[in-house]
Design an enzyme around this catalytic site. Structure first.
Site, mmCIF file in Angstrom:
data_model
loop_
_atom_site.group_PDB
_atom_site.id
_atom_site.type_symbol
_atom_site.label_atom_id
_atom_site.label_comp_id
_atom_site.label_asym_id
_atom_site.label_seq_id
_atom_site.Cartn_x
_atom_site.Cartn_y
_atom_site.Cartn_z
ATOM 1 N N ASP A 1 0.876 -1.169 0.000
ATOM 2 C CA ASP A 1 0.000 0.000 0.000
ATOM 3 C C ASP A 1 0.918 1.224 0.000
ATOM 4 O O ASP A 1 1.608 1.508 0.983
ATOM 5 C CB ASP A 1 -0.874 -0.041 1.261
ATOM 6 C CG ASP A 1 -1.710 1.226 1.414
ATOM 7 O OD1 ASP A 1 -1.572 2.153 0.574
ATOM 8 O OD2 ASP A 1 -2.497 1.286 2.376
ATOM 9 N N SER B 1 0.827 12.950 -17.159
ATOM 10 C CA SER B 1 -0.333 12.847 -18.046
ATOM 11 C C SER B 1 -0.310 14.019 -19.025
ATOM 12 O O SER B 1 0.152 15.110 -18.689
ATOM 13 C CB SER B 1 -1.613 12.902 -17.222
ATOM 14 O OG SER B 1 -2.717 13.124 -18.084
ATOM 15 N N TYR C 1 -7.617 14.928 -10.596
ATOM 16 C CA TYR C 1 -6.582 14.140 -11.284
ATOM 17 C C TYR C 1 -5.495 15.059 -11.847
ATOM 18 O O TYR C 1 -4.301 14.863 -11.626
ATOM 19 C CB TYR C 1 -7.247 13.327 -12.399
ATOM 20 C CG TYR C 1 -6.308 12.405 -13.141
ATOM 21 C CD1 TYR C 1 -5.879 11.206 -12.569
ATOM 22 C CD2 TYR C 1 -5.856 12.726 -14.422
ATOM 23 C CE1 TYR C 1 -5.020 10.362 -13.253
ATOM 24 C CE2 TYR C 1 -4.995 11.888 -15.111
ATOM 25 C CZ TYR C 1 -4.572 10.701 -14.526
ATOM 26 O OH TYR C 1 -3.729 9.870 -15.203
ATOM 27 N N LYS D 1 -1.423 15.406 -10.975
ATOM 28 C CA LYS D 1 -0.403 15.145 -12.005
ATOM 29 C C LYS D 1 0.467 16.388 -12.232
ATOM 30 O O LYS D 1 1.672 16.272 -12.498
ATOM 31 C CB LYS D 1 -1.057 14.706 -13.314
ATOM 32 C CG LYS D 1 -1.664 13.303 -13.249
ATOM 33 C CD LYS D 1 -0.584 12.240 -13.116
ATOM 34 C CE LYS D 1 -1.134 10.827 -13.211
ATOM 35 N NZ LYS D 1 -0.101 9.810 -12.976
#
Ligand code: ZN
Length: 654
Positions: free
Chosen positions: A458, A538, A551, A555
């Site tokens: 994890d 990304s 998101y 990034k």
């Protein structure tokens, strides 16, 4: 030592006649590492058989070089005519190169492997079956100032003793002379000082069981020995430093295999370890794998490795002739007081072979010492083997391209599926040892093997992350390539409607966990070889879309983290770059239905949607893997702080 002969097993080999039984007992020898290790030892059988034209002739089937006794098959034996071998034994001098040419010329099958360099010795021994090993118990007895006496006391007249002579033609010649002088009546074997043991017999079983019997008696001659044992001191950064120094001196990255067993640590702690470890190998053959001696590591690790290299160069100059080419001066194994034994090699397999030999060497040296004093061969004799003309010729012929990332260690997060899986696989294909992390237990099965390891971790649990990094270093000796890839797609939502949990989950996994993984890897990356950290960003960072704040912001944060890390780590020769993929649809996240929905939203077919970029190409996970492998390799050796798109070209980012 026990005979492993088994009548049922033997019967299945006996169908192939004496050659079948030759294979069987060769494998029995190979099964016991106390007898032979990794390609050591050789066996033969003399057979009368008809050639292709129907003429009966005397042949010897002798182990071919490159075969291992443990796994040998019939085709591992070279069928060689006896007559030329016996004629060769009458020569006064014969170079190794000429000998090998003549051995090959004497074969009845040109596709067979080259006969063992001991072929002539096997041929001159007047017995159907001949077995030869480098048994630990025999080399313990014979690497000793009182070796000849110990052998005599143990075996009496059942063996002939041969002083050390370089293996190959000279040894065969000496044995041929010896058996001309002395009767072999009642003699079961030859003890070769500082080298090993030959036995023979009229059947495969007799020759094999004489080997077992004589080695058992040699074992019994040794005093019961309580070799010291101790728990290891953990020093992971020290291990990475040692591997880095050895790689630098060797000129290529190597993996390091730590043996921290109580026996290895006990040996490393002996007050006399320096004297014991730095005399020479058990049998000269080992020096080709291990070099003559290991490095003994002191408090200043790097200085110890460099001192070893300087001494190696001096050793080379002491013995080299005009035609010798110096081998790399780095140690192949080392004794590290308190920590154990560390072995090095460009692959897990090669480091493992060295580690096996090293562990038998440490154990046997201590037995020899207890028997009255460990005394290895003088260095000139070992040099003659290490720089054997045949080995040097092999070296000159070596051309083969090695995998780009051979000897490197990579850690990839989020590697159970999709892009991370592809990255891990491409790095492995290109030669790296790969440790793959994921919370998804599929990672364990996806990365299994001697140079792959899947760990369930994890990434939001810092202790678990630290343990995974230590496991990487424990297993392979260091860390060179970090690929921080793990991420989740958080549900799309406009900021006005964004859940707190959506935002915080994305930042925790897509940003904070990357910072933590990098932070804990940095001390080891600083000790890496052409070390690099590669982040997976990304296209979104430079061409954001509405509804993806959680998101995109994470990034963007990772991108800034990359840039700051590039500045901080450049002085330590650690490169930090980021890759910006886009529209990678061959992952589990993209079901056919999800693709269909997205394509419809843009009024496109699925095919058009997948290629929605300037070059109209589809981007696959493997494309990302290939780019990451390039970024980890020499093409990017002088690039840091860069953002590399893999998106088929995007008019919003160009
Ligand atoms: Zn040998």
């Amino acid at each position: 030592m026990q005979s492993l002969w088994n009548d049922d097993e033997a019967r299945s080999y006996a169908a192939q006649g004496e050659l079948g039984l030759r294979v069987y007992t060769s494998r029995l020898l190979g099964r016991d590492p106390q007898l032979v290790l990794h390609g050591g030892g050789n066996t033969s059988v003399k057979i009368r058989e008809a050639d292709f034209f129907g003429h009966e002739q005397n042949l010897i089937y002798i182990k071919g070089s490159g075969w291992d006794l443990a796994t040998i098959k019939i085709e591992g034996f070279a069928p060689t005519r006896m007559e030329p071998l016996l004629r060769l034994s009458a020569f006064d001098v014969l170079s190794d190169t000429d000998m090998v040419t003549q051995l090959r010329a004497a074969m009845t099958n040109p596709h067979a492997p080259t006969p063992s360099i001991e072929a002539i010795l096997h041929a001159v021994l007047p017995a159907t079956f001949v077995d030869h090993t480098h048994a630990n118990a025999i080399v313990a007895l014979t690497n000793n100032p009182h070796g000849a006496e110990l052998v005599q006391k143990t075996f009496g007249s059942r063996v002939l003793v041969v002083p050390y002579i370089m293996p190959g033609f000279e040894l065969a010649k000496a044995v041929a002379d010896l058996i001309k002088e002395k009767s072999l009546e009642g003699v079961e074997g030859l003890v070769l000082m500082h080298h090993g043991l030959f036995t023979w017999g009229s059947s495969a079983r007799e020759s094999y069981e004489r080997m077992i019997q004589l080695v058992t008696e040699a074992e019994q001659a040794a005093p019961a020995l309580a070799a010291p044992e101790a728990p290891p001191i953990d020093d992971w950064l020290g291990l990475a430093t040692l591997r880095q120094s050895v790689s630098q001196v060797r000129g290529v990255p190597v993996l390091a295999t730590l043996d921290a067993s109580p026996a290895a640590v006990g040996f490393s702690n002996r007050p006399d370890v320096e004297r014991l470890a730095t005399q020479g190998p058990l049998t000269p053959d080992h020096s080709i794998r291990t070099k003559r001696i290991p490095a003994v590591i002191g408090d200043a690790i790097d200085a110890s490795v460099h001192a070893y290299a300087a001494e190696y160069e001096a050793y080379f100059l002491r013995h080299a002739g005009p035609d010798h080419t110096q081998l790399f001066p780095a140690p192949n194994w080392s004794v590290w007081p308190g920590r154990g034994i560390v072995s090095f090699g460009p692959t897990v397999k090669e480091a493992g072979i060295v580690a096996d030999i090293a562990s038998h060497t440490a154990a046997t040296i201590q037995i020899a010492e207890a028997l009255g004093g460990w005394q290895a061969l003088p260095e000139a004799d070992i040099f003659a083997i290490e720089y054997w003309e045949l080995e040097q010729a092999k070296l000159r012929q070596q051309t083969g391209a090695k995998p780009t990332l051979q000897g490197k260690v990579a850690l990839v997060s989020g590697a159970a599926a999709g892009i991370g899986l592809a990255i891990g696989k491409v790095l492995h294909e290109q030669g790296a040892a790969v440790v793959a992390l994921d919370i998804n237990p599929d990672v364990v099965a996806a990365f299994q093997g001697p140079d792959q390891l899947g760990l369930v971790v994890d990434l939001t649990n810092q202790e678990a992350v630290k343990n995974a990094i230590i496991e990487t270093v424990r297993r392979f000796g260091g860390l060179d390539i970090l690929v921080s890839n793990a991420g989740i797609f958080t549900a799309g939502a406009n900021i006005e409607d964004l859940d707190d949990s959506n935002w915080s989950r994305s930042l925790l996994l897509n940003l904070t966990s990357h910072e933590q993984l990098l932070k804990h890897c940095i001390p080891f990356l600083k000790k890496g070889i052409d070390a690099t950290a590669i982040f997976v960003g990304s296209r979104n960072v430079r061409a954001p879309g509405a509804g993806a704040a959680s998101y995109s912001c994470a990034k963007a944060g990772v991108t800034q983290l990359t840039r700051v890390a590039a500045l901080e780590l450049a002085p330590h020769n650690v490169r930090v770059n980021i890759i910006h993929p886009d529209a990678v649809f061959d992952t589990k996240l993209w079901t056919p239905e999800a693709l269909q929905r997205s394509a419809e939203r843009y009024g496109l077919t699925v095919e058009q949607y997948k290629k929605r970029n300037l070059m109209k190409c589809e981007i696959t996970s493997r494309d990302i893997g290939l780019m990451v492998a390039s970024m980890a390799g020499p093409a990017f050796a002088k690039t840091t702080g860069a953002q590399i798109p893999v998106d088929g070209g995007n008019d919003r980012t160009i």
